[in-house]
Design an enzyme around this catalytic site. Structure first.
Site, PDB file in Angstrom:
ATOM      1  N   SER A 145       6.371  59.794  10.144  1.00 44.14           N
ATOM      2  CA  SER A 145       6.042  60.938   9.289  1.00 44.14           C
ATOM      3  C   SER A 145       7.318  61.746   9.083  1.00 44.14           C
ATOM      4  O   SER A 145       8.243  61.667   9.908  1.00 44.14           O
ATOM      5  CB  SER A 145       5.013  61.814  10.008  1.00 44.14           C
ATOM      6  OG  SER A 145       4.916  63.070   9.395  1.00 44.14           O
TER       7      SER A 145
ATOM      8  N   TYR B 191       2.261  65.503  17.934  1.00 39.15           N
ATOM      9  CA  TYR B 191       2.422  64.740  16.687  1.00 39.15           C
ATOM     10  C   TYR B 191       3.903  64.496  16.395  1.00 39.15           C
ATOM     11  O   TYR B 191       4.315  63.368  16.155  1.00 39.15           O
ATOM     12  CB  TYR B 191       1.746  65.483  15.522  1.00 39.15           C
ATOM     13  CG  TYR B 191       1.682  64.639  14.266  1.00 39.15           C
ATOM     14  CD1 TYR B 191       0.759  63.595  14.166  1.00 39.15           C
ATOM     15  CD2 TYR B 191       2.542  64.857  13.188  1.00 39.15           C
ATOM     16  CE1 TYR B 191       0.698  62.799  13.034  1.00 39.15           C
ATOM     17  CE2 TYR B 191       2.485  64.054  12.055  1.00 39.15           C
ATOM     18  CZ  TYR B 191       1.556  63.025  11.982  1.00 39.15           C
ATOM     19  OH  TYR B 191       1.505  62.226  10.866  1.00 39.15           O
TER      20      TYR B 191
HETATM   21  N1  LIG Z   1      -1.647  61.596   4.957  1.00 40.21           N
HETATM   22  C1  LIG Z   1      -0.515  62.212   5.233  1.00 40.21           C
HETATM   23  O1  LIG Z   1      -0.219  63.301   4.667  1.00 40.21           O
HETATM   24  C2  LIG Z   1       0.446  61.598   6.217  1.00 40.21           C
HETATM   25  C3  LIG Z   1       1.743  62.127   6.287  1.00 40.21           C
HETATM   26  C4  LIG Z   1       2.648  61.581   7.177  1.00 40.21           C
HETATM   27  C5  LIG Z   1       2.288  60.509   7.977  1.00 40.21           C
HETATM   28  N2  LIG Z   1       1.012  60.003   7.893  1.00 40.21           N
HETATM   29  C6  LIG Z   1       0.676  58.890   8.796  1.00 40.21           C
HETATM   30  O2  LIG Z   1       0.137  57.823   8.044  1.00 40.21           O
HETATM   31  C7  LIG Z   1      -0.693  57.024   8.888  1.00 40.21           C
HETATM   32  C8  LIG Z   1      -1.953  56.672   8.137  1.00 40.21           C
HETATM   33  O3  LIG Z   1      -2.688  57.859   7.897  1.00 40.21           O
HETATM   34  P1  LIG Z   1      -3.436  58.145   6.523  1.00 40.21           P
HETATM   35  O4  LIG Z   1      -2.764  59.275   5.871  1.00 40.21           O
HETATM   36  O5  LIG Z   1      -3.640  56.909   5.755  1.00 40.21           O
HETATM   37  O6  LIG Z   1      -4.808  58.726   7.105  1.00 40.21           O
HETATM   38  P2  LIG Z   1      -6.274  58.113   7.187  1.00 40.21           P
HETATM   39  O7  LIG Z   1      -6.810  57.822   5.834  1.00 40.21           O
HETATM   40  O8  LIG Z   1      -7.043  59.048   8.045  1.00 40.21           O
HETATM   41  O9  LIG Z   1      -6.067  56.722   7.948  1.00 40.21           O
HETATM   42  C9  LIG Z   1      -5.868  56.650   9.334  1.00 40.21           C
HETATM   43  C10 LIG Z   1      -6.197  55.239   9.786  1.00 40.21           C
HETATM   44  O10 LIG Z   1      -5.965  55.169  11.210  1.00 40.21           O
HETATM   45  C11 LIG Z   1      -7.113  54.630  11.821  1.00 40.21           C
HETATM   46  N3  LIG Z   1      -7.312  55.183  13.157  1.00 40.21           N
HETATM   47  C12 LIG Z   1      -7.420  56.488  13.531  1.00 40.21           C
HETATM   48  N4  LIG Z   1      -7.692  56.588  14.837  1.00 40.21           N
HETATM   49  C13 LIG Z   1      -7.758  55.310  15.301  1.00 40.21           C
HETATM   50  C14 LIG Z   1      -8.050  54.752  16.576  1.00 40.21           C
HETATM   51  N5  LIG Z   1      -8.356  55.522  17.633  1.00 40.21           N
HETATM   52  N6  LIG Z   1      -8.015  53.404  16.708  1.00 40.21           N
HETATM   53  C15 LIG Z   1      -7.761  52.612  15.642  1.00 40.21           C
HETATM   54  N7  LIG Z   1      -7.487  53.088  14.418  1.00 40.21           N
HETATM   55  C16 LIG Z   1      -7.517  54.414  14.248  1.00 40.21           C
HETATM   56  C17 LIG Z   1      -8.292  55.009  10.907  1.00 40.21           C
HETATM   57  O11 LIG Z   1      -9.329  54.052  11.020  1.00 40.21           O
HETATM   58  P3  LIG Z   1     -10.716  54.269  11.795  1.00 40.21           P
HETATM   59  O12 LIG Z   1     -11.114  55.701  11.637  1.00 40.21           O
HETATM   60  O13 LIG Z   1     -11.639  53.310  11.098  1.00 40.21           O
HETATM   61  O14 LIG Z   1     -10.440  53.874  13.197  1.00 40.21           O
HETATM   62  C18 LIG Z   1      -7.635  54.873   9.528  1.00 40.21           C
HETATM   63  O15 LIG Z   1      -7.725  53.557   9.073  1.00 40.21           O
HETATM   64  C19 LIG Z   1      -0.911  57.829  10.168  1.00 40.21           C
HETATM   65  O16 LIG Z   1      -0.143  57.271  11.220  1.00 40.21           O
HETATM   66  C20 LIG Z   1      -0.402  59.215   9.819  1.00 40.21           C
HETATM   67  O17 LIG Z   1       0.143  59.897  10.940  1.00 40.21           O
HETATM   68  C21 LIG Z   1       0.100  60.525   7.039  1.00 40.21           C
END
Ligand SMILES: NC(=O)c1ccc[n+]([C@@H]2O[C@H](COP(=O)([O-])OP(=O)(O)OC[C@H]3O[C@@H](n4cnc5c(N)ncnc54)[C@H](OP(=O)(O)O)[C@@H]3O)[C@@H](O)[C@H]2O)c1
Length: 262
Positions: A139, A152
């Site tokens: 991130s 985080y």
């Molecule tokens: N969105 C942003 O603004 C942003 C910014 C910077 C970085 N990121 C990073 O991008 C990555 C993906 O996030 P996203 O934005 O796509 O959010 P998201 O739509 O909430 O996706 C998160 C994914 O992680 C999985 N997950 C969460 N907890 C888990 C667990 N205990 N075991 C296995 N899988 C788990 C969820 O699947 P299940 O709930 O089905 O388990 C989901 O598929 C993350 O690492 C996040 O830190 C996001």
């Protein structure tokens, strides 16, 4: 599975789902990992039907060590692994000392332990072909560790250092390691209980990117050999200015320190 294979954690929504869709379109067989079986099953079926690929679902809660081990065993059993995307994750916004201890530990397991162990078992498989790509989804917070939730920012900073160190060790191979550092991205990330106070409308629309855009740009940059990558010009600009703020704060601290001595 004889075709190229990609394993993506956190592929039931958001950025991980977008990686799955793009890689399926490119003809990769997929191994989809997350907790929500129904979402994974639906995605696996849609992509298999649309792009004539094989897709396997592994339901695992990566906050639990024994379930991390299950995924580790799945990886070890593969004949080939071309792409690993360590993407699963969630956000926190609380004080280090008073925040929810269990959720902080869950985060360390998902972001740090699972990603570290999956790299550890994936690289020997990739070395057999002298080829492969690992994307560790960090991130911008991992690069701006003075701002935001301590667990985080530190777990995301770990993923950047891990990627840089691994790439250095693997410099004489064709294996590429990439730390993706997204900024604000439309996904389910901000819909969780932990971030319920977050209001998307407080962040200017121009700073948001779609999950598809982030995953597409990341793959392109990773294949070009970019190790640490922030998608989006405005994100890179705000990172630059955040560093200026830091420089200003450090200078102010130095000045005030010297003034006190005089
Ligand atoms: N969105 C942003 O603004 C942003 C910014 C910077 C970085 N990121 C990073 O991008 C990555 C993906 O996030 P996203 O934005 O796509 O959010 P998201 O739509 O909430 O996706 C998160 C994914 O992680 C999985 N997950 C969460 N907890 C888990 C667990 N205990 N075991 C296995 N899988 C788990 C969820 O699947 P299940 O709930 O089905 O388990 C989901 O598929 C993350 O690492 C996040 O830190 C996001």
């Amino acid at each position: 599975m004889s075709k190229k294979t990609a394993l993506i954690t956190g592929s039931s929504s958001g950025i991980g789902k977008s990686f799955a869709e793009i890689l399926a379109k490119e003809g990769y067989n997929l191994i989809l990992v997350a907790r929500r079986k129904q979402k994974l099953d639906e995605l696996a079926k849609t992509l298999a039907d649309r792009f004539s690929i094989e897709s396997k679902v592994v339901v695992a809660d990566l906050s639990k060590i024994e379930q991390i081990k299950t995924v580790e065993e799945t990886i070890k059993s593969l004949d080939r692994l071309d792409i690993l995307v360590n993407n699963a994750g969630f956000g926190l916004s609380s004080s280090f000392a008073e925040g929810n201890y269990e959720r902080q530990l869950d985060m360390v397991n998902i972001h740090v332990v699972a990603s570290y162990l999956f790299c550890r078992v994936a690289i020997p498989i990739m070395l057999r072909e002298n080829e492969g790509l690992i994307i560790n989804v960090s991130s911008m917070s991992g690069l701006m560790t003075k701002f935001g939730d301590v667990t985080y920012t530190t777990t995301k900073a770990f993923l950047i250092t891990l990627s840089e160190s691994l790439q250095e060790e693997l410099r004489d191979t064709k294996i590429k390691i990439h730390a993706l550092c997204p900024g604000m991205t439309y996904s389910e990330f901000h819909d969780t209980k932990e971030l319920e106070k977050f209001d998307r409308s407080n962040v200017p629309k121009r700073l948001w990117m779609s999950s598809k855009e982030v995953a597409t740009k990341s793959l392109k940059a990773a294949r070009k050999g970019k190790v640490v990558y922030v998608p989006g010009f405005l994100n890179r600009l705000s990172l630059f200015f955040s560093k200026m703020v830091l420089v200003r704060r450090i200078s102010q601290w130095f000045i005030s320190r010297n003034e006190k001595k005089e």
